[in-house]
Write a protein that holds these residues in place. Structure first.
Motif, mmCIF file in Angstrom:
data_model
loop_
_atom_site.group_PDB
_atom_site.id
_atom_site.type_symbol
_atom_site.label_atom_id
_atom_site.label_comp_id
_atom_site.label_asym_id
_atom_site.label_seq_id
_atom_site.Cartn_x
_atom_site.Cartn_y
_atom_site.Cartn_z
ATOM 1 N N PRO A 20 8.911 -1.270 10.077
ATOM 2 C CA PRO A 20 10.824 -1.744 10.181
ATOM 3 C C PRO A 20 10.873 -2.837 11.487
ATOM 4 O O PRO A 20 11.912 -3.239 11.598
ATOM 5 C CB PRO A 20 11.060 -0.393 10.232
ATOM 6 N N LEU A 21 9.905 -2.433 12.281
ATOM 7 C CA LEU A 21 10.847 -3.266 13.771
ATOM 8 C C LEU A 21 10.247 -4.363 13.698
ATOM 9 O O LEU A 21 10.700 -4.969 13.973
ATOM 10 C CB LEU A 21 8.868 -2.371 14.448
ATOM 11 N N THR A 22 8.637 -5.347 12.371
ATOM 12 C CA THR A 22 8.612 -6.807 12.237
ATOM 13 C C THR A 22 9.936 -7.237 11.817
ATOM 14 O O THR A 22 10.390 -7.929 11.641
ATOM 15 C CB THR A 22 7.473 -6.918 11.864
ATOM 16 N N ILE A 23 10.825 -6.135 10.332
ATOM 17 C CA ILE A 23 11.757 -6.810 10.043
ATOM 18 C C ILE A 23 12.926 -7.003 10.736
ATOM 19 O O ILE A 23 13.547 -7.979 10.445
ATOM 20 C CB ILE A 23 11.896 -5.823 8.619
ATOM 21 N N LEU A 221 4.106 -11.130 9.274
ATOM 22 C CA LEU A 221 3.511 -10.117 10.059
ATOM 23 C C LEU A 221 3.653 -9.525 9.240
ATOM 24 O O LEU A 221 2.886 -8.257 8.838
ATOM 25 C CB LEU A 221 3.897 -9.698 11.106
ATOM 26 N N ALA A 222 4.850 -8.759 8.975
ATOM 27 C CA ALA A 222 5.730 -7.347 7.948
ATOM 28 C C ALA A 222 4.900 -7.855 7.205
ATOM 29 O O ALA A 222 4.474 -6.843 5.837
ATOM 30 C CB ALA A 222 7.089 -7.566 7.939
ATOM 31 N N LEU A 223 5.264 -8.636 6.020
ATOM 32 C CA LEU A 223 3.696 -8.997 4.858
ATOM 33 C C LEU A 223 2.591 -8.421 5.260
ATOM 34 O O LEU A 223 2.306 -8.024 4.259
ATOM 35 C CB LEU A 223 4.009 -10.748 3.911
ATOM 36 N N THR A 224 2.069 -9.132 6.053
ATOM 37 C CA THR A 224 0.285 -8.674 6.746
ATOM 38 C C THR A 224 0.300 -7.710 6.569
ATOM 39 O O THR A 224 -0.481 -6.707 5.672
ATOM 40 C CB THR A 224 -0.141 -9.624 7.436
ATOM 41 N N LEU A 225 1.330 -6.933 6.766
ATOM 42 C CA LEU A 225 1.136 -5.472 6.841
ATOM 43 C C LEU A 225 1.178 -4.319 6.313
ATOM 44 O O LEU A 225 0.319 -3.523 5.811
ATOM 45 C CB LEU A 225 2.100 -5.411 8.507
ATOM 46 N N CYS A 226 2.590 -4.772 5.186
ATOM 47 C CA CYS A 226 2.252 -3.898 4.066
ATOM 48 C C CYS A 226 1.204 -3.994 3.154
ATOM 49 O O CYS A 226 0.556 -3.019 2.280
ATOM 50 C CB CYS A 226 3.536 -4.907 3.365
ATOM 51 N N LEU A 227 0.151 -5.689 2.456
ATOM 52 C CA LEU A 227 -0.071 -6.001 2.206
ATOM 53 C C LEU A 227 -2.021 -4.666 2.347
ATOM 54 O O LEU A 227 -2.401 -4.600 1.638
ATOM 55 C CB LEU A 227 -1.246 -7.225 1.982
ATOM 56 N N LEU A 228 -1.823 -5.192 3.391
ATOM 57 C CA LEU A 228 -3.264 -4.192 4.422
ATOM 58 C C LEU A 228 -3.448 -2.532 4.262
ATOM 59 O O LEU A 228 -4.247 -2.284 3.754
ATOM 60 C CB LEU A 228 -3.712 -4.796 6.045
ATOM 61 N N TYR A 229 -1.861 -2.011 3.858
ATOM 62 C CA TYR A 229 -1.959 -0.794 3.663
ATOM 63 C C TYR A 229 -2.122 -0.285 2.462
ATOM 64 O O TYR A 229 -2.276 0.636 1.850
ATOM 65 C CB TYR A 229 -0.213 -0.652 4.487
ATOM 66 N N ILE A 230 -1.413 -1.823 1.246
ATOM 67 C CA ILE A 230 -2.031 -1.238 0.479
ATOM 68 C C ILE A 230 -3.001 -0.803 -0.244
ATOM 69 O O ILE A 230 -3.647 -0.266 -0.668
ATOM 70 C CB ILE A 230 -0.869 -2.478 -0.669
ATOM 71 N N TYR A 231 -3.899 -2.235 0.403
ATOM 72 C CA TYR A 231 -5.229 -2.644 0.385
ATOM 73 C C TYR A 231 -6.057 -1.238 0.770
ATOM 74 O O TYR A 231 -6.789 -0.143 -0.723
ATOM 75 C CB TYR A 231 -6.036 -3.436 0.178
ATOM 76 N N ARG A 232 -5.706 -1.138 1.883
ATOM 77 C CA ARG A 232 -6.636 0.380 2.603
ATOM 78 C C ARG A 232 -5.962 1.295 1.396
ATOM 79 O O ARG A 232 -7.731 2.696 1.993
ATOM 80 C CB ARG A 232 -5.713 0.460 3.756
ATOM 81 N N VAL A 233 -4.915 2.535 2.206
ATOM 82 C CA VAL A 233 -4.589 2.978 1.297
ATOM 83 C C VAL A 233 -4.990 3.870 -0.683
ATOM 84 O O VAL A 233 -5.015 4.675 -1.143
ATOM 85 C CB VAL A 233 -2.880 3.597 1.138
ATOM 86 N N PHE A 234 -4.664 2.411 -1.761
ATOM 87 C CA PHE A 234 -4.766 2.748 -2.516
ATOM 88 C C PHE A 234 -5.796 2.094 -3.663
ATOM 89 O O PHE A 234 -6.543 2.545 -4.918
ATOM 90 C CB PHE A 234 -3.252 2.236 -3.438
ATOM 91 N N TYR A 235 -6.911 1.283 -2.590
ATOM 92 C CA TYR A 235 -7.477 0.642 -3.559
ATOM 93 C C TYR A 235 -9.077 0.536 -2.613
ATOM 94 O O TYR A 235 -10.104 0.707 -3.704
ATOM 95 C CB TYR A 235 -7.404 -0.912 -3.784
ATOM 96 N N SER A 236 -8.492 0.817 -1.239
ATOM 97 C CA SER A 236 -10.510 1.036 -1.451
ATOM 98 C C SER A 236 -10.616 2.200 -0.892
ATOM 99 O O SER A 236 -9.712 3.354 -0.907
ATOM 100 C CB SER A 236 -10.765 0.656 0.763
ATOM 101 N N PRO A 237 -11.891 2.498 -0.834
ATOM 102 C CA PRO A 237 -12.812 3.866 -0.908
ATOM 103 C C PRO A 237 -13.031 4.579 -0.041
ATOM 104 O O PRO A 237 -12.376 4.420 1.388
ATOM 105 C CB PRO A 237 -14.963 3.443 -1.663
ATOM 106 N N ILE A 238 -12.450 6.064 -0.348
ATOM 107 C CA ILE A 238 -12.337 7.038 0.561
ATOM 108 C C ILE A 238 -13.301 7.320 1.297
ATOM 109 O O ILE A 238 -14.665 7.754 1.228
ATOM 110 C CB ILE A 238 -11.371 8.036 0.163
ATOM 111 N N ASP A 239 -13.682 7.340 2.499
ATOM 112 C CA ASP A 239 -14.448 7.869 3.343
ATOM 113 C C ASP A 239 -15.135 9.575 3.991
ATOM 114 O O ASP A 239 -14.057 10.312 4.166
ATOM 115 C CB ASP A 239 -14.829 6.821 5.180
ATOM 116 N N THR A 240 -15.950 9.527 3.289
ATOM 117 C CA THR A 240 -16.028 11.605 2.409
ATOM 118 C C THR A 240 -16.795 11.878 3.972
ATOM 119 O O THR A 240 -16.791 12.763 3.959
ATOM 120 C CB THR A 240 -16.699 11.310 1.679
#
Length: 242
Positions: A20-23, A221-240
């Protein structure tokens, strides 16, 4: 999904704070760009100077802010103020501000900039403009200096070095020596003439295009933040191992 959100809770909090800050910063820059566009439109509409007759000083009080005017008048001795800390082309100097009569009114005139060459005590001298001269410039409302270090002390010795021009304080100071109502404008000369030094006033230090560029940087920057968040949380493997 809940498990992944719980695992990346820190990233989620970070994103929820900064997205929200960047937007909002991008929207603020767009708003600033709109303001600069409106300002430029106003400057263009008020570009043609209005000729003010010698005995019609009251007209000045009725004009719009930033209107260009041409009038004939004489500078009133000995009033001249040097506005401190004015930088032009990397050089420090003063703006020379004089006082003229406009009908029954008084009007401050910013003649422009001149180099101080480090001279402060005594102050440098500039050529006095004698007799009636033609003056062309914009009527700019007096603005408070946000970086003023202390209050100016007006005296009867001229020229005087000041950090800002305060119509209220100056009106009180002038009341004892000269009659007339001090108008809330400063006529900033922008046309070569006998009284003009080096014009340097600008309505804004930043163009609307630069605000637009900053806005798109924040949105990017806001778009980049969203894309990185989506990739990291929903597509990257969880570090167990964490």
């Amino acid at each position: 999904m809940i498990k992944r959100l719980q695992h990346y809770w820190a990233i989620t909090v970070f994103t929820l704070f900064f997205l929200p800050l960047t937007i909002n910063l991008g929207l603020w820059q767009l708003d600033r760009a709109d303001q600069k566009i409106l300002l430029q439109q106003s400057l263009t509409a008020l570009e043609q100077p209005i000729m003010v007759p010698d005995d019609q000083g009251l007209i000045l009080a009725e004009l719009q802010s930033l209107q260009r005017v041409t009038l004939n008048s004489s500078f009133i001795k000995p009033f001249v103020w040097f506005k401190d800390n004015q930088v032009v082309s990397g050089k420090v100097g003063y703006d020379a501000i004089g006082l003229i009569g406009a009908g029954d009114n008084l009007l401050l005139v910013n003649r422009g900039w001149f180099a101080s060459n480090g001279q402060r005590d005594p102050l440098p001298e500039i050529d006095w403009v004698n007799g009636k001269v033609s003056l062309t410039g914009r009527l700019v409302p007096v603005q408070v200096n946000p970086y003023q270090l202390g209050e100016d002390t007006y005296s009867d010795q001229y020229p005087q070095l000041v950090q800002e021009i305060s119509p209220a304080v100056l009106t009180e100071h002038l009341a004892a020596s000269i009659e007339g109502t001090l108008l809330p404008w400063v006529l900033i000369l922008d046309t070569p003439g006998d009284a003009t030094l080096t014009p340097h006033w600008k309505a804004s230090a930043m163009a609307s295009e630069k605000h637009m560029a900053y806005a798109w940087q924040w949105f990017g920057l806001a778009l980049t933040l969203c894309l990185l968040y989506i990739y990291r949380v929903f597509y990257s493997p969880i570090d167990t191992k964490r």
